[in-house]
Scaffold this active site. Structure first.
Site, PDB file in Angstrom:
ATOM      1  N   HIS A  55      64.295  34.967 -43.118  1.00 43.53           N
ATOM      2  CA  HIS A  55      64.196  36.324 -43.658  1.00 43.53           C
ATOM      3  C   HIS A  55      62.795  36.526 -44.217  1.00 43.53           C
ATOM      4  O   HIS A  55      62.042  35.567 -44.416  1.00 43.53           O
ATOM      5  CB  HIS A  55      65.237  36.542 -44.753  1.00 43.53           C
ATOM      6  CG  HIS A  55      66.622  36.754 -44.232  1.00 43.53           C
ATOM      7  ND1 HIS A  55      67.576  37.425 -44.952  1.00 43.53           N
ATOM      8  CD2 HIS A  55      67.207  36.394 -43.066  1.00 43.53           C
ATOM      9  CE1 HIS A  55      68.706  37.473 -44.262  1.00 43.53           C
ATOM     10  NE2 HIS A  55      68.504  36.845 -43.112  1.00 43.53           N
ATOM     11  N   GLU A  57      61.527  37.302 -47.238  1.00 41.86           N
ATOM     12  CA  GLU A  57      61.206  36.608 -48.473  1.00 41.86           C
ATOM     13  C   GLU A  57      61.164  35.095 -48.260  1.00 41.86           C
ATOM     14  O   GLU A  57      60.304  34.410 -48.835  1.00 41.86           O
ATOM     15  CB  GLU A  57      62.228  36.946 -49.570  1.00 41.86           C
ATOM     16  CG  GLU A  57      62.288  38.414 -49.925  1.00 41.86           C
ATOM     17  CD  GLU A  57      63.288  39.224 -49.103  1.00 41.86           C
ATOM     18  OE1 GLU A  57      63.708  40.281 -49.585  1.00 41.86           O
ATOM     19  OE2 GLU A  57      63.643  38.795 -47.976  1.00 41.86           O
ATOM     20  N   SER A  80      65.487  45.761 -50.334  1.00 43.34           N
ATOM     21  CA  SER A  80      66.207  45.054 -51.387  1.00 43.34           C
ATOM     22  C   SER A  80      66.758  43.733 -50.843  1.00 43.34           C
ATOM     23  O   SER A  80      67.348  43.706 -49.767  1.00 43.34           O
ATOM     24  CB  SER A  80      67.343  45.935 -51.923  1.00 43.34           C
ATOM     25  OG  SER A  80      67.938  45.334 -53.040  1.00 43.34           O
TER      26      SER A  80
END
Length: 149
Positions: A55, A57, A80
């Site tokens: 992902h 992050e 988010s």
């Protein structure tokens, strides 16, 4: 309230998201910074690398390498964070998260706040539009990314 530095790093995260989109992947970008110093940047690379954990992050944190501490850092993300990325933020005690948008996916910014993390949601129109376009164009890939397929 977002600072000029926040806007600069969120734009870098958006550039990562756009690069991921252009590569055929999920358009989620992330940047890790300490004050005005860029530590790392990354993007969702699940499709590009065939890695379900890549992902935005997570890729950014991987690119940061080992850090003695994250306690003075901010992670910027265009969307988010999901539960996995939220867990990594909490695990590394990153105290501040700047989120590009939470309209297309609410994520877990509430859980971050419950654990004392400062969360700022920018409602950035570019982040919102890029994710909206991606979800409309590739709904199956999006559902796979958030494990709802």
């Amino acid at each position: 309230m977002l600072t000029d530095i926040d806007h600069k790093f969120l734009r870098m995260a958006y550039d990562e998201a756009k690069a991921g989109y252009d590569e055929g992947g999920c358009p989620i970008g992330s940047v890790l910074a300490e004050g005005d110093r860029l530590v790392a940047r990354g993007r969702n690379q699940r499709v590009q690398q065939g890695d379900p954990i890549a992902h935005g992050e997570m890729d950014c944190l991987r690119n940061a390498g080992r850090q003695k501490s994250y306690r003075n850092m901010t992670i910027y993300t265009t969307l988010s964070p999901c539960m996995m990325c939220t867990g990594a933020i909490l695990q590394f005690n990153i105290p501040r998260v700047v989120v590009g948008e939470a309209q297309n996916f609410p994520g877990n910014h509430g859980l971050l706040r419950e654990h004392g993390v400062e969360v700022l949601i920018a409602d950035d129109p570019d982040c919102i539009e890029l994710m909206r376009r991606f979800v409309a164009e590739k709904p199956e890939l999006w559902l796979e990314d958030i494990a709802e397929n």
